[in-house]
Design an enzyme around this catalytic site. Structure first.
Site, mmCIF file in Angstrom:
data_model
loop_
_atom_site.group_PDB
_atom_site.id
_atom_site.type_symbol
_atom_site.label_atom_id
_atom_site.label_comp_id
_atom_site.label_asym_id
_atom_site.label_seq_id
_atom_site.Cartn_x
_atom_site.Cartn_y
_atom_site.Cartn_z
ATOM 1 N N GLU A 1 0.772 -1.433 0.021
ATOM 2 C CA GLU A 1 0.031 0.226 -0.138
ATOM 3 C C GLU A 1 0.764 1.180 0.061
ATOM 4 O O GLU A 1 2.101 1.156 0.340
ATOM 5 C CB GLU A 1 -0.920 0.083 1.143
ATOM 6 C CG GLU A 1 -1.912 -1.140 1.328
ATOM 7 C CD GLU A 1 -3.015 -1.261 0.260
ATOM 8 O OE1 GLU A 1 -3.520 -0.091 0.271
ATOM 9 O OE2 GLU A 1 -3.214 -2.208 -0.336
ATOM 10 N N LYS B 1 -10.072 -6.392 4.674
ATOM 11 C CA LYS B 1 -10.663 -7.408 3.668
ATOM 12 C C LYS B 1 -11.328 -8.517 4.426
ATOM 13 O O LYS B 1 -12.410 -8.927 3.790
ATOM 14 C CB LYS B 1 -9.270 -8.077 2.829
ATOM 15 C CG LYS B 1 -8.896 -7.225 2.030
ATOM 16 C CD LYS B 1 -7.411 -7.695 1.482
ATOM 17 C CE LYS B 1 -6.794 -6.902 0.300
ATOM 18 N NZ LYS B 1 -5.291 -7.173 0.099
HETATM 19 N N1 HSE Z 1 -1.293 -4.247 -0.511
HETATM 20 C C1 HSE Z 1 -2.284 -5.323 -0.928
HETATM 21 C C2 HSE Z 1 -1.533 -6.700 -0.954
HETATM 22 C C3 HSE Z 1 -2.601 -5.011 -2.365
HETATM 23 O O1 HSE Z 1 -0.431 -6.646 -0.572
HETATM 24 O O2 HSE Z 1 -2.222 -7.568 -1.092
HETATM 25 C C4 HSE Z 1 -3.960 -4.394 -2.246
HETATM 26 O O3 HSE Z 1 -4.908 -5.119 -1.504
#
Ligand code: HSE
Length: 344
Positions: A209, A224
């Site tokens: 991110e 998530k």
């Molecule tokens: N930064 C996230 C990951 C990607 O490493 O899975 C976007 O959801």
């Protein structure tokens, strides 16, 4: 299909490239896409006959701004203008995410749905904070809200739950939902490199991110998991309802110890129904070879659903990256074109 793209970072650019690369493939499926608008904070590009994707990418690659693009760039191109013009079927919303306010994406999504424009988004903040409200708004306006990209990009997760677990009751959701942390843990184990060097590598690959604390402190996994739980287990949980552990304190000794025990150290998000309700946590766990998430390597992710009637199912893969994320937006668009109903 007339599409507007709002947000022109890594995923937005990869999406425009895919529209160019896949145009013949999509046309063969009867899907002819006109990208009418590309908007970001500098203004945007508007061309009612369809923006030339390749040319726009070439132009902006040299650091020039969207609003300066000769093929329709203007500072005054914005969401309001798009809504007044009434010439868009689908808004692809990929502006930077904000897990506290959901803005600016939340406002973009509300306005689009209110104006009977389908929304396909990669933006986790609005879906975390307001999925039910947004979904109801979509239903009321007879359009679809597609959020498949928000919980692992290419990994079939929300949509696998909505479509392939339809009719069952989900008892638990367990997943490796963040590619950056999975990659760092594996790099530390396989190549014996330090945590900070592994993080740097993940950042260079463009998968972390913008603020990598969201990955390594476990917040991306938590967001998530909450989205999956709220949508698929019909809950209204917030970040206050989840215990979150990250990987910042991982020492090479922990990894070596797990390896000696023939186990793998993984950052796992888990939501499970208990007598007290649905309990959620993100924690670093040592798992053995019999665990369905043991073999999730590199930037891959996985989600495991245990349900009452469709059993114990694990989906694995969906490596993090801008192209797979963009491809998951395109997947939702194609399924929208095929008549799938994401919002019920
Ligand atoms: N930064 C996230 C990951 C990607 O490493 O899975 C976007 O959801």
């Amino acid at each position: 299909m007339r599409i507007a793209l709002i947000g022109f970072g890594g995923v937005g650019r990869a999406f425009v490239k895919l529209l160019h690369d896949k145009r013949e493939f999509l046309a063969a499926q009867g899907l002819y896409i006109n990208l009418n608008y590309v908007i970001n904070s500098s203004g945007g590009v508007y061309n009612p006959s369809g923006i030339d994707c390749k040319d726009l990418l070439n132009f902006t690659e040299k650091g020039q701004r969207l609003c300066e693009y000769p093929g329709g760039g203007n500072r005054d191109i914005n969401l309001q203008r798009l809504i007044s013009n009434k010439d868009v079927d689908v808004l692809v919303e990929v502006t930077p995410t904000n897990k506290e306010t959901g803005e600016p994406g939340l406002t973009h999504i509300v306005k689009a749905l209110e104006n009977k424009i389908h929304v396909v988004t990669a933006n986790k903040g609005p879906i975390l904070l307001a999925y039910r409200k947004l979904n109801n708004l979509a239903v009321r306006n007879n359009v679809q809200l597609c959020a498949g990209c928000t919980t692992g990009g290419a990994l079939p997760s929300i949509n696998a739950g909505i479509f392939d677990l339809a009719g069952s009751s989900i008892l638990s959701i367990e997943g490796i939902l963040n590619g950056t942390t999975n990659f760092i843990l594996e790099e530390m184990e396989k190549n014996s490199i330090a945590y900070s060097d592994a993080l740097k590598k993940a950042q260079q690959m463009g998968i972390a991110e913008t603020d990598p604390a969201l990955d390594v402190e476990g917040w991306d996994t938590a967001v998530k998991l909450l989205i999956l739980t709220n949508i698929l287990m019909v809950q209204d949980k917030t970040l206050d309802d989840i215990q979150v552990e990250g990987i910042t304190g991982v020492k090479p000794e922990y990894i070596a110890e797990a390896k000696k025990e023939d186990k793998a150290l993984k950052l796992i998000g888990k939501a499970a129904r208990t007598k007290e309700g649905v309990e959620l946590k993100v924690s670093l766990e040592k798992i053995d070879r019999t665990h369905p998430l043991y073999g999730v390597n590199g930037t891959n992710k996985a989600v495991r659903y245990v349900s009452d009637t469709l059993g114990d199912l694990t989906v694995m893969g969906g490596a993090s990256g801008t192209t797979p994320a963009a491809a998951s937006l395109l997947r939702d668009i194609l399924n929208l074109h095929r008549g799938y109903r994401f919002s019920v």
